[in-house]
Write a protein that holds these residues in place. Structure first.
Motif, PDB file in Angstrom:
ATOM      1  N   PHE A   1      12.519  -9.095 -10.723  1.00  0.00           N
ATOM      2  CA  PHE A   1      13.028  -9.652 -12.060  1.00  0.00           C
ATOM      3  C   PHE A   1      12.936 -11.014 -12.515  1.00  0.00           C
ATOM      4  O   PHE A   1      13.152 -11.560 -13.644  1.00  0.00           O
ATOM      5  N   HIS A   2      12.556 -11.692 -11.306  1.00  0.00           N
ATOM      6  CA  HIS A   2      12.676 -13.199 -11.711  1.00  0.00           C
ATOM      7  C   HIS A   2      11.013 -13.594 -10.753  1.00  0.00           C
ATOM      8  O   HIS A   2      11.243 -14.439  -9.868  1.00  0.00           O
ATOM      9  N   TYR A   3      10.220 -13.111 -11.251  1.00  0.00           N
ATOM     10  CA  TYR A   3       8.761 -13.376 -10.308  1.00  0.00           C
ATOM     11  C   TYR A   3       8.421 -14.809 -10.392  1.00  0.00           C
ATOM     12  O   TYR A   3       8.188 -15.474 -11.555  1.00  0.00           O
ATOM     13  N   ASN A   4       8.226 -15.457  -9.281  1.00  0.00           N
ATOM     14  CA  ASN A   4       7.761 -16.733  -8.850  1.00  0.00           C
ATOM     15  C   ASN A   4       6.413 -16.968  -8.533  1.00  0.00           C
ATOM     16  O   ASN A   4       6.304 -16.494  -7.095  1.00  0.00           O
ATOM     17  N   PRO A   5       5.132 -16.847  -8.903  1.00  0.00           N
ATOM     18  CA  PRO A   5       3.901 -16.952  -8.171  1.00  0.00           C
ATOM     19  C   PRO A   5       3.688 -17.664  -7.267  1.00  0.00           C
ATOM     20  O   PRO A   5       2.597 -17.556  -6.231  1.00  0.00           O
ATOM     21  N   THR A   6       4.460 -18.813  -6.978  1.00  0.00           N
ATOM     22  CA  THR A   6       4.168 -19.978  -6.038  1.00  0.00           C
ATOM     23  C   THR A   6       4.911 -19.205  -4.642  1.00  0.00           C
ATOM     24  O   THR A   6       4.565 -20.212  -3.526  1.00  0.00           O
ATOM     25  N   ILE A   7       5.711 -18.540  -4.627  1.00  0.00           N
ATOM     26  CA  ILE A   7       6.350 -18.165  -3.385  1.00  0.00           C
ATOM     27  C   ILE A   7       5.487 -16.828  -2.778  1.00  0.00           C
ATOM     28  O   ILE A   7       5.289 -15.857  -3.361  1.00  0.00           O
ATOM     29  N   THR A   8       4.880 -17.006  -1.666  1.00  0.00           N
ATOM     30  CA  THR A   8       4.185 -16.066  -0.799  1.00  0.00           C
ATOM     31  C   THR A   8       4.906 -14.777  -0.757  1.00  0.00           C
ATOM     32  O   THR A   8       4.032 -13.478  -1.453  1.00  0.00           O
ATOM     33  N   GLU A   9       6.357 -14.680  -0.277  1.00  0.00           N
ATOM     34  CA  GLU A   9       6.569 -13.258  -0.047  1.00  0.00           C
ATOM     35  C   GLU A   9       6.746 -12.570  -1.585  1.00  0.00           C
ATOM     36  O   GLU A   9       6.598 -11.327  -1.846  1.00  0.00           O
ATOM     37  N   GLN A  10       7.174 -13.501  -2.437  1.00  0.00           N
ATOM     38  CA  GLN A  10       7.337 -12.641  -4.117  1.00  0.00           C
ATOM     39  C   GLN A  10       5.635 -12.138  -4.411  1.00  0.00           C
ATOM     40  O   GLN A  10       5.767 -11.179  -5.109  1.00  0.00           O
ATOM     41  N   GLN A  11       4.917 -12.852  -4.035  1.00  0.00           N
ATOM     42  CA  GLN A  11       3.396 -12.618  -4.286  1.00  0.00           C
ATOM     43  C   GLN A  11       2.883 -11.251  -3.517  1.00  0.00           C
ATOM     44  O   GLN A  11       2.482 -10.331  -4.173  1.00  0.00           O
ATOM     45  N   ILE A  12       3.294 -11.104  -2.287  1.00  0.00           N
ATOM     46  CA  ILE A  12       3.128  -9.690  -1.720  1.00  0.00           C
ATOM     47  C   ILE A  12       3.710  -8.495  -2.294  1.00  0.00           C
ATOM     48  O   ILE A  12       3.256  -7.667  -2.461  1.00  0.00           O
ATOM     49  N   ILE A  13       4.967  -8.880  -2.887  1.00  0.00           N
ATOM     50  CA  ILE A  13       5.805  -7.718  -3.323  1.00  0.00           C
ATOM     51  C   ILE A  13       5.223  -7.560  -4.951  1.00  0.00           C
ATOM     52  O   ILE A  13       4.909  -6.308  -4.988  1.00  0.00           O
ATOM     53  N   HIS A  14       4.542  -8.391  -5.546  1.00  0.00           N
ATOM     54  CA  HIS A  14       4.234  -8.291  -6.928  1.00  0.00           C
ATOM     55  C   HIS A  14       2.723  -7.657  -7.090  1.00  0.00           C
ATOM     56  O   HIS A  14       2.353  -6.811  -7.730  1.00  0.00           O
ATOM     57  N   GLU A  15       2.114  -8.225  -6.131  1.00  0.00           N
ATOM     58  CA  GLU A  15       0.692  -7.754  -6.036  1.00  0.00           C
ATOM     59  C   GLU A  15       0.280  -6.789  -5.084  1.00  0.00           C
ATOM     60  O   GLU A  15      -0.638  -5.853  -5.579  1.00  0.00           O
ATOM     61  N   LEU A  16       0.936  -6.388  -4.030  1.00  0.00           N
ATOM     62  CA  LEU A  16       0.693  -5.473  -3.263  1.00  0.00           C
ATOM     63  C   LEU A  16       1.772  -4.085  -3.344  1.00  0.00           C
ATOM     64  O   LEU A  16       1.432  -3.081  -3.565  1.00  0.00           O
ATOM     65  N   ARG A  17       3.055  -4.415  -3.078  1.00  0.00           N
ATOM     66  CA  ARG A  17       3.870  -3.354  -2.871  1.00  0.00           C
ATOM     67  C   ARG A  17       4.427  -2.779  -3.925  1.00  0.00           C
ATOM     68  O   ARG A  17       4.262  -1.803  -4.036  1.00  0.00           O
ATOM     69  N   PHE A  18       4.812  -3.569  -4.940  1.00  0.00           N
ATOM     70  CA  PHE A  18       5.191  -2.870  -6.267  1.00  0.00           C
ATOM     71  C   PHE A  18       4.466  -2.114  -6.790  1.00  0.00           C
ATOM     72  O   PHE A  18       4.551  -0.805  -7.361  1.00  0.00           O
ATOM     73  N   PRO A  19       3.066  -2.361  -7.050  1.00  0.00           N
ATOM     74  CA  PRO A  19       2.278  -1.522  -7.943  1.00  0.00           C
ATOM     75  C   PRO A  19       2.059  -0.157  -6.973  1.00  0.00           C
ATOM     76  O   PRO A  19       1.863   1.005  -7.741  1.00  0.00           O
ATOM     77  N   ARG A  20       1.948  -0.421  -5.449  1.00  0.00           N
ATOM     78  CA  ARG A  20       1.601   0.815  -4.805  1.00  0.00           C
ATOM     79  C   ARG A  20       2.828   1.900  -4.851  1.00  0.00           C
ATOM     80  O   ARG A  20       2.666   3.123  -4.924  1.00  0.00           O
ATOM     81  N   VAL A  21       4.042   1.253  -4.847  1.00  0.00           N
ATOM     82  CA  VAL A  21       5.419   1.929  -4.877  1.00  0.00           C
ATOM     83  C   VAL A  21       5.377   2.721  -6.385  1.00  0.00           C
ATOM     84  O   VAL A  21       5.672   3.919  -6.374  1.00  0.00           O
ATOM     85  N   LEU A  22       5.378   1.961  -7.298  1.00  0.00           N
ATOM     86  CA  LEU A  22       5.503   2.379  -8.746  1.00  0.00           C
ATOM     87  C   LEU A  22       4.198   3.585  -8.959  1.00  0.00           C
ATOM     88  O   LEU A  22       4.273   4.659  -9.439  1.00  0.00           O
ATOM     89  N   GLY A  23       2.955   3.334  -8.403  1.00  0.00           N
ATOM     90  CA  GLY A  23       2.038   4.431  -8.348  1.00  0.00           C
ATOM     91  C   GLY A  23       2.326   5.528  -7.621  1.00  0.00           C
ATOM     92  O   GLY A  23       1.917   6.572  -8.294  1.00  0.00           O
ATOM     93  N   ALA A  24       3.069   5.545  -6.690  1.00  0.00           N
ATOM     94  CA  ALA A  24       3.399   6.618  -5.906  1.00  0.00           C
ATOM     95  C   ALA A  24       4.211   7.261  -6.648  1.00  0.00           C
ATOM     96  O   ALA A  24       4.111   8.609  -6.527  1.00  0.00           O
ATOM     97  N   ALA A  25       5.292   6.656  -7.251  1.00  0.00           N
ATOM     98  CA  ALA A  25       6.344   7.596  -8.032  1.00  0.00           C
ATOM     99  C   ALA A  25       5.831   8.229  -8.977  1.00  0.00           C
ATOM    100  O   ALA A  25       6.030   9.267  -9.324  1.00  0.00           O
ATOM    101  N   VAL A  26       4.878   7.483  -9.845  1.00  0.00           N
ATOM    102  CA  VAL A  26       4.344   8.078 -11.037  1.00  0.00           C
ATOM    103  C   VAL A  26       3.269   9.333 -10.621  1.00  0.00           C
ATOM    104  O   VAL A  26       3.441  10.417 -11.203  1.00  0.00           O
ATOM    105  N   VAL A  27       2.427   9.150  -9.621  1.00  0.00           N
ATOM    106  CA  VAL A  27       1.496  10.169  -9.073  1.00  0.00           C
ATOM    107  C   VAL A  27       2.274  11.034  -8.649  1.00  0.00           C
ATOM    108  O   VAL A  27       2.049  12.414  -8.693  1.00  0.00           O
ATOM    109  N   GLY A  28       3.348  11.129  -7.902  1.00  0.00           N
ATOM    110  CA  GLY A  28       4.242  12.203  -7.308  1.00  0.00           C
ATOM    111  C   GLY A  28       4.961  12.939  -8.391  1.00  0.00           C
ATOM    112  O   GLY A  28       4.893  14.151  -8.160  1.00  0.00           O
ATOM    113  N   ALA A  29       5.315  12.291  -9.421  1.00  0.00           N
ATOM    114  CA  ALA A  29       6.031  12.929 -10.582  1.00  0.00           C
ATOM    115  C   ALA A  29       4.782  14.034 -11.133  1.00  0.00           C
ATOM    116  O   ALA A  29       5.203  15.258 -11.591  1.00  0.00           O
TER     117      ALA A  29
END
Length: 343
Positions: A54-82
């Motif tokens: 909800f408040h993405y800061n691209p300068t923070i490494t952990e937030q980069q991991i979430i935004h660029e790697l985990r969030f798209p794969r989890v969202l993709g898993a939900a959409v494709v599972g449906a």
């Protein structure tokens, strides 16, 4: 006019029960996605996950991991599972085959075959085109499967549809493997064969999500008609429903969902087999509720399967298709044994 208070109360209680179950399922999807983003090879705090979403800061490494790697794969898993779950629900309803599923019937294999051809001859193809060709492969395999099943005397029956789908799936998988070996694509295609969501990117989701959501909404609107034809063609005709038209539309929607999903995550089976049966137990026999419930439960299943694939043996990952198969294969055998005489 006579009123039946008990019938009215039962109807009201069933509606309240369905609403309650849908609320639980929606909350379940949200919670599963949130925890799937938080947990992995690198532990990330809940606060960091919330900030990254909800408040993405691209300068923070952990937030980069979430935004660029985990969030798209989890969202993709939900959409494709449906998508896989709704495709299975549609096919079970329009074919009146409790074993129907895009993986079991070989539709996923048709999409996978064309993906293999694209990798071999057009390796730089954009994802939007890969999705279109994957859909074409799913359509062609569907046509062949129904043609084979209908060619024998007595016409198409559930068991013939299942057998012709299994034969077509084995045939296309063999050809795809041969092409992959000849063109040295085995490493590139390993992800698609086993099934996984690790390769999903935001660019994929921008194409994938609108298509899948539009088709699922259309499928939900088709739910009443699917319920009627699942009772038999005579009943559908008496109620003014064109059974053949609904079957064609339902099959096209199922094939679109299967084709675009395979283009993103590979061939993941059993989601469309297991989830509609669970939905039917929870919300009854009407496909107006089975289809949306299947979408929610399918999203939960694939998100949890991906989470399990990432956390069973970190930092290595198992294929999501393997995790789903642990649930799907025993369930398939149970259903096949239960309805064997009817088939």
């Amino acid at each position: 006019m006579l009123h039946n208070p008990s019938l009215k109360n039962n109807t009201r209680s069933n509606v309240l029960k369905s609403v309650f179950l849908f609320i639980l399922a929606i909350l379940g999807v949200a919670l599963c996605m949130f925890f799937a983003i938080a947990f992995g090879a690198k532990e990330i705090t809940v606060h960091t996950v919330w900030s990254a979403i909800f408040h993405y800061n691209p300068t923070i490494t952990e937030q980069q991991i979430i935004h660029e790697l985990r969030f798209p794969r989890v969202l993709g898993a939900a959409v494709v599972g449906a998508a896989f779950a709704v495709a299975g629900a549609l096919m079970q309803g329009i074919t009146r085959n409790p074993l129907a599923d895009t993986g079991v019937l070989g539709i996923n294999s048709g999409a996978m075959f064309v993906v293999t051809l694209c990798f071999a001859f057009f390796p730089s193809m954009p994802y939007s085109w890969l999705m279109i060709f994957s859909f074409i492969g799913a359509v062609l395999s569907t046509v062949l499967i129904f043609a084979i099943g209908s060619a024998v005397p007595g016409g198409l029956t559930p068991i013939r549809l299942t057998i012709s789908g299994a034969v077509m799936a084995a045939f296309l998988h063999s050809i795809s493997s041969g092409i992959a070996i000849y063109y040295d694509l085995s490493q590139d295609l390993a992800f698609w064969y086993a099934g996984g969501v690790a390769g999903i990117k935001w660019s994929y989701l921008r194409v994938l999500i609108p298509v899948i959501l539009a088709v699922i909404i259309w499928a939900c609107l088709l739910g009443r008609s699917v319920s009627i034809i699942s009772l038999g063609d005579d009943i559908a005709t008496n109620l003014g429903i064109n059974a053949n038209r609904i079957r064609i539309i339902g099959m096209v929607l199922a094939v679109i969902l299967a084709g675009v999903s395979v283009s993103a995550v590979g061939s993941i089976g059993f989601v469309g087999l297991v989830i509609p049966h669970i939905s039917r137990k929870l919300v009854g026999e009407h496909y107006g509720t089975i289809i949306p419930m299947s979408a929610l439960l399918g999203a939960i299943l694939l998100v949890l399967a991906d989470l399990g694939a990432r956390t069973v043996n970190p930092p290595r990952e198992l294929a999501v298709g393997i995790m789903v198969a642990f649930v799907g294969v025993p369930f398939f055998l149970y259903i096949a044994r239960k309805i064997g005489r009817e088939l």
